[in-house]
Design a protein around this motif. Sequence first.
Motif, PDB file in Angstrom:
ATOM      1  N   UNK A 138       0.822  -1.221   0.000  1.00 19.12           N
ATOM      2  CA  UNK A 138       0.000   0.000   0.000  1.00 19.12           C
ATOM      3  C   UNK A 138       0.849   1.261   0.000  1.00 19.12           C
ATOM      4  N   UNK A 139       1.974   1.227   0.716  1.00 13.56           N
ATOM      5  CA  UNK A 139       2.879   2.375   0.751  1.00 13.56           C
ATOM      6  C   UNK A 139       3.463   2.658  -0.637  1.00 13.56           C
ATOM      7  N   UNK A 140       3.905   1.601  -1.312  1.00 11.46           N
ATOM      8  CA  UNK A 140       4.461   1.758  -2.666  1.00 11.46           C
ATOM      9  C   UNK A 140       3.376   2.253  -3.621  1.00 11.46           C
ATOM     10  N   UNK A 141       2.188   1.670  -3.520  1.00 11.10           N
ATOM     11  CA  UNK A 141       1.080   2.074  -4.395  1.00 11.10           C
ATOM     12  C   UNK A 141       0.725   3.548  -4.202  1.00 11.10           C
ATOM     13  N   UNK A 142       0.735   3.997  -2.962  1.00 12.74           N
ATOM     14  CA  UNK A 142       0.416   5.401  -2.676  1.00 12.74           C
ATOM     15  C   UNK A 142       1.412   6.327  -3.373  1.00 12.74           C
ATOM     16  N   UNK A 143       2.698   5.955  -3.325  1.00 15.51           N
ATOM     17  CA  UNK A 143       3.730   6.765  -3.981  1.00 15.51           C
ATOM     18  C   UNK A 143       3.584   6.751  -5.509  1.00 15.51           C
ATOM     19  N   UNK A 144       3.095   5.633  -6.049  1.00 13.96           N
ATOM     20  CA  UNK A 144       2.953   5.511  -7.506  1.00 13.96           C
ATOM     21  C   UNK A 144       1.694   6.206  -8.032  1.00 13.96           C
ATOM     22  N   UNK A 145       0.706   6.425  -7.176  1.00 14.02           N
ATOM     23  CA  UNK A 145      -0.503   7.132  -7.575  1.00 14.02           C
ATOM     24  C   UNK A 145      -1.630   6.206  -7.996  1.00 14.02           C
ATOM     25  N   UNK A 146      -2.798   6.404  -7.390  1.00  9.21           N
ATOM     26  CA  UNK A 146      -3.943   5.531  -7.658  1.00  9.21           C
ATOM     27  C   UNK A 146      -4.524   5.720  -9.055  1.00  9.21           C
ATOM     28  N   UNK A 147      -4.107   6.765  -9.754  1.00 11.24           N
ATOM     29  CA  UNK A 147      -4.542   6.930 -11.146  1.00 11.24           C
ATOM     30  C   UNK A 147      -3.776   5.993 -12.074  1.00 11.24           C
ATOM     31  N   UNK A 148      -2.687   5.413 -11.581  1.00 11.83           N
ATOM     32  CA  UNK A 148      -1.824   4.563 -12.397  1.00 11.83           C
ATOM     33  C   UNK A 148      -1.970   3.076 -12.094  1.00 11.83           C
ATOM     34  N   UNK A 149      -2.116   2.747 -10.810  1.00 13.68           N
ATOM     35  CA  UNK A 149      -2.114   1.336 -10.406  1.00 13.68           C
ATOM     36  C   UNK A 149      -2.896   1.184  -9.107  1.00 13.68           C
ATOM     37  N   UNK A 150      -3.682   0.087  -9.018  1.00 10.82           N
ATOM     38  CA  UNK A 150      -4.489  -0.191  -7.830  1.00 10.82           C
ATOM     39  C   UNK A 150      -4.469  -1.689  -7.534  1.00 10.82           C
TER      40      UNK A 150
END
Length: 127
Positions: free
Chosen positions: A64-76
């Motif tokens: 979840x931490x990595x996903x937050x940094x990558x942006x929810x518009x890109x990957x979920x």
Amino acid sequence: MKTLFNFRNLLLAALLITGYTSLAQTTSTTKKEETMKTYLIERDIPSAGNFTAADLKAISQKSCSVLKDMGSDNIQWVQSYVTDDKIFCVYKAKNEDLIREHGAKGGFPVTKITEISSVISPATAQQ
């Protein structure tokens, strides 16, 4: 009277052309958005089925931490299934490279990525 009618038509035509030109300029300069696709990720992780609740929580928090940094518009991340020696994850992403990037940043192996083309369930039989 005929002159007034022609003037009104000319004015209406000018307004329509101006509006259409404005719309065309806005649409042509708008960047086409990349839609997210759904993927199944296979991760070879020996003894994954023996992970404790605390282990799974720590892995989830890191993801979840990595996903937050990558942006929810890109990957979920949708959900994951833990088996004896593998974890199968369902993700939505704009492309496979983002899934590999997430794996690299989080320290998660990415054994195989498969794009999901359709989803069926018992409800499909009723449609």
